[in-house]
Design a protein around this motif. Structure first.
Motif, PDB file in Angstrom:
ATOM      1  N   GLY A   1       0.776  -1.228   0.000  1.00 22.14           N
ATOM      2  CA  GLY A   1       0.000   0.000   0.000  1.00 22.14           C
ATOM      3  C   GLY A   1       0.806   1.275   0.000  1.00 22.14           C
ATOM      4  O   GLY A   1       0.310   2.335  -0.387  1.00 22.14           O
ATOM      5  N   ARG A   2       2.068   1.214   0.413  1.00 21.82           N
ATOM      6  CA  ARG A   2       2.891   2.422   0.463  1.00 21.82           C
ATOM      7  C   ARG A   2       3.423   2.759  -0.932  1.00 21.82           C
ATOM      8  O   ARG A   2       4.000   1.895  -1.590  1.00 21.82           O
ATOM      9  CB  ARG A   2       4.077   2.207   1.401  1.00 21.82           C
ATOM     10  CG  ARG A   2       3.674   2.026   2.861  1.00 21.82           C
ATOM     11  CD  ARG A   2       4.840   1.541   3.705  1.00 21.82           C
ATOM     12  NE  ARG A   2       5.189   0.158   3.392  1.00 21.82           N
ATOM     13  CZ  ARG A   2       6.418  -0.274   3.145  1.00 21.82           C
ATOM     14  NH1 ARG A   2       7.427   0.575   3.143  1.00 21.82           N
ATOM     15  NH2 ARG A   2       6.648  -1.546   2.890  1.00 21.82           N
ATOM     16  N   ASN A   3       3.232   4.007  -1.373  1.00 14.62           N
ATOM     17  CA  ASN A   3       3.894   4.402  -2.611  1.00 14.62           C
ATOM     18  C   ASN A   3       5.163   5.174  -2.266  1.00 14.62           C
ATOM     19  O   ASN A   3       5.287   5.744  -1.180  1.00 14.62           O
ATOM     20  CB  ASN A   3       2.960   5.183  -3.551  1.00 14.62           C
ATOM     21  CG  ASN A   3       2.719   6.618  -3.112  1.00 14.62           C
ATOM     22  OD1 ASN A   3       3.637   7.426  -3.029  1.00 14.62           O
ATOM     23  ND2 ASN A   3       1.453   6.944  -2.835  1.00 14.62           N
ATOM     24  N   ILE A   4       6.105   5.180  -3.179  1.00 14.51           N
ATOM     25  CA  ILE A   4       7.431   5.713  -2.894  1.00 14.51           C
ATOM     26  C   ILE A   4       7.422   7.205  -2.575  1.00 14.51           C
ATOM     27  O   ILE A   4       8.240   7.677  -1.781  1.00 14.51           O
ATOM     28  CB  ILE A   4       8.390   5.409  -4.071  1.00 14.51           C
ATOM     29  CG1 ILE A   4       9.826   5.760  -3.685  1.00 14.51           C
ATOM     30  CG2 ILE A   4       7.948   6.119  -5.340  1.00 14.51           C
ATOM     31  CD1 ILE A   4      10.843   5.290  -4.701  1.00 14.51           C
ATOM     32  N   ALA A   5       6.458   7.944  -3.133  1.00  9.98           N
ATOM     33  CA  ALA A   5       6.419   9.389  -2.898  1.00  9.98           C
ATOM     34  C   ALA A   5       5.925   9.716  -1.496  1.00  9.98           C
ATOM     35  O   ALA A   5       6.606  10.405  -0.728  1.00  9.98           O
ATOM     36  CB  ALA A   5       5.547  10.068  -3.947  1.00  9.98           C
ATOM     37  N   THR A   6       4.745   9.215  -1.137  1.00  7.82           N
ATOM     38  CA  THR A   6       4.185   9.555   0.170  1.00  7.82           C
ATOM     39  C   THR A   6       4.950   8.879   1.301  1.00  7.82           C
ATOM     40  O   THR A   6       5.012   9.412   2.413  1.00  7.82           O
ATOM     41  CB  THR A   6       2.701   9.176   0.244  1.00  7.82           C
ATOM     42  OG1 THR A   6       2.554   7.773  -0.015  1.00  7.82           O
ATOM     43  CG2 THR A   6       1.889   9.951  -0.787  1.00  7.82           C
ATOM     44  N   TRP A   7       5.530   7.715   1.040  1.00  8.91           N
ATOM     45  CA  TRP A   7       6.301   7.028   2.075  1.00  8.91           C
ATOM     46  C   TRP A   7       7.495   7.859   2.525  1.00  8.91           C
ATOM     47  O   TRP A   7       7.887   7.851   3.684  1.00  8.91           O
ATOM     48  CB  TRP A   7       6.760   5.669   1.570  1.00  8.91           C
ATOM     49  CG  TRP A   7       7.671   4.922   2.488  1.00  8.91           C
ATOM     50  CD1 TRP A   7       8.960   4.569   2.259  1.00  8.91           C
ATOM     51  CD2 TRP A   7       7.365   4.435   3.807  1.00  8.91           C
ATOM     52  NE1 TRP A   7       9.480   3.896   3.335  1.00  8.91           N
ATOM     53  CE2 TRP A   7       8.520   3.795   4.306  1.00  8.91           C
ATOM     54  CE3 TRP A   7       6.228   4.478   4.616  1.00  8.91           C
ATOM     55  CZ2 TRP A   7       8.568   3.210   5.567  1.00  8.91           C
ATOM     56  CZ3 TRP A   7       6.282   3.897   5.879  1.00  8.91           C
ATOM     57  CH2 TRP A   7       7.430   3.275   6.341  1.00  8.91           C
ATOM     58  N   ASN A   8       8.088   8.603   1.612  1.00  8.03           N
ATOM     59  CA  ASN A   8       9.262   9.403   1.946  1.00  8.03           C
ATOM     60  C   ASN A   8       8.923  10.744   2.589  1.00  8.03           C
ATOM     61  O   ASN A   8       9.785  11.370   3.206  1.00  8.03           O
ATOM     62  CB  ASN A   8      10.118   9.625   0.699  1.00  8.03           C
ATOM     63  CG  ASN A   8      11.051   8.463   0.422  1.00  8.03           C
ATOM     64  OD1 ASN A   8      12.148   8.385   0.962  1.00  8.03           O
ATOM     65  ND2 ASN A   8      10.591   7.535  -0.403  1.00  8.03           N
ATOM     66  N   GLU A   9       7.677  11.185   2.454  1.00  7.77           N
ATOM     67  CA  GLU A   9       7.290  12.481   3.012  1.00  7.77           C
ATOM     68  C   GLU A   9       7.423  12.476   4.536  1.00  7.77           C
ATOM     69  O   GLU A   9       6.830  11.641   5.212  1.00  7.77           O
ATOM     70  CB  GLU A   9       5.852  12.819   2.622  1.00  7.77           C
ATOM     71  CG  GLU A   9       5.680  13.124   1.137  1.00  7.77           C
ATOM     72  CD  GLU A   9       4.232  13.387   0.762  1.00  7.77           C
ATOM     73  OE1 GLU A   9       3.361  13.316   1.671  1.00  7.77           O
ATOM     74  OE2 GLU A   9       3.960  13.634  -0.417  1.00  7.77           O
TER      75      GLU A   9
END
Length: 220
Positions: A81-89
């Motif tokens: 469920g984690r996408n790379i963009a929001t996970w890094n925020e």
């Protein structure tokens, strides 16, 4: 800021190569379908699909390697469920988190915060509670992860039910161990373990680094 059209490389996209590597892999590799939000993910990354990083972010929802032992982040999927963009925020500054494993280890591309070798891969190891340089870039990391060298890296046969009854895990979960693996008493074989959210393990790692700085030296 580049537009979506500028980021989509139609002349020399990297995804066919990723798909080829997955097809030739000698361990299980599952390319998850991309999410409906993949445009926003690529726009946030500002990386073209000519690069494997951009191609994976745009063309996949993520990649599950060796039955999910390793998770390479993409645009998000029901299994990851984690996408790379929001996970890094709010989590990464001076590096980009791109993958993680069931042991609570994290892989990142160095943006300058982890060492002088900008653009190279690092692994946050649960056995040392420190970032360790892998001395390869992201493209080489993906190619390496699709081979049995991944299993050699962990010193075992990932996915073996006899070792970890909890496997396979959801892409949102990892195992946490107590005693911690970085302590003298901790080990994969003797420590008790339970599944927790990956986000919780990341926060725990940061807290341990701040409150127990000596832990980063690893086992003595």
């Amino acid at each position: 800021m580049r537009t979506l059209n500028e980021l989509l490389d139609r002349d020399d996209p990297a995804f066919p190569l990723i798909r080829q590597w997955a097809g030739e892999a000698d361990i299980p590799v599952e390319l998850l379908p991309p999410s409906a939000g993949r445009d926003d993910v690529l726009l946030s990354l500002q990386v073209t699909t000519r690069s494997p990083l951009g191609a994976i972010a745009y063309e996949t929802g993520g990649i599950l390697v060796d039955d999910g032992w390793l998770r390479i982040l993409g645009s998000g999927h029901g299994k990851l469920g984690r996408n790379i963009a929001t996970w890094n925020e709010g989590r990464a500054e001076g590096f980009l988190l791109v993958a993680d494993d069931v042991l609570g280890g994290f892989f990142a591309i160095n943006g300058g915060a982890l060492g002088p070798d900008q653009g190279k891969m690092y692994y946050f190891a649960p056995e040392t509670l420190a970032w360790e340089a892998l001395e390869i870039g992201f493209t080489a990391f993906v190619a390496w992860a699709f081979t049995r060298q991944l299993r050699q890296f962990y010193g075992r046969q990932p996915g073996a039910a006899a070792d970890f009854d909890e496997l396979p895990l959801s892409g949102e979960l990892c195992l946490t161990f107590y005693p911690f693996l970085w302590t003298q008493e901790g080990s994969l074989k003797t420590s008790s373990r339970r599944a927790i959210p990956v986000a919780e393990q990341w926060a725990l790692n940061l807290d341990l680094q701040q409150t127990l700085p000596d832990a980063r030296a690893g086992k003595r």
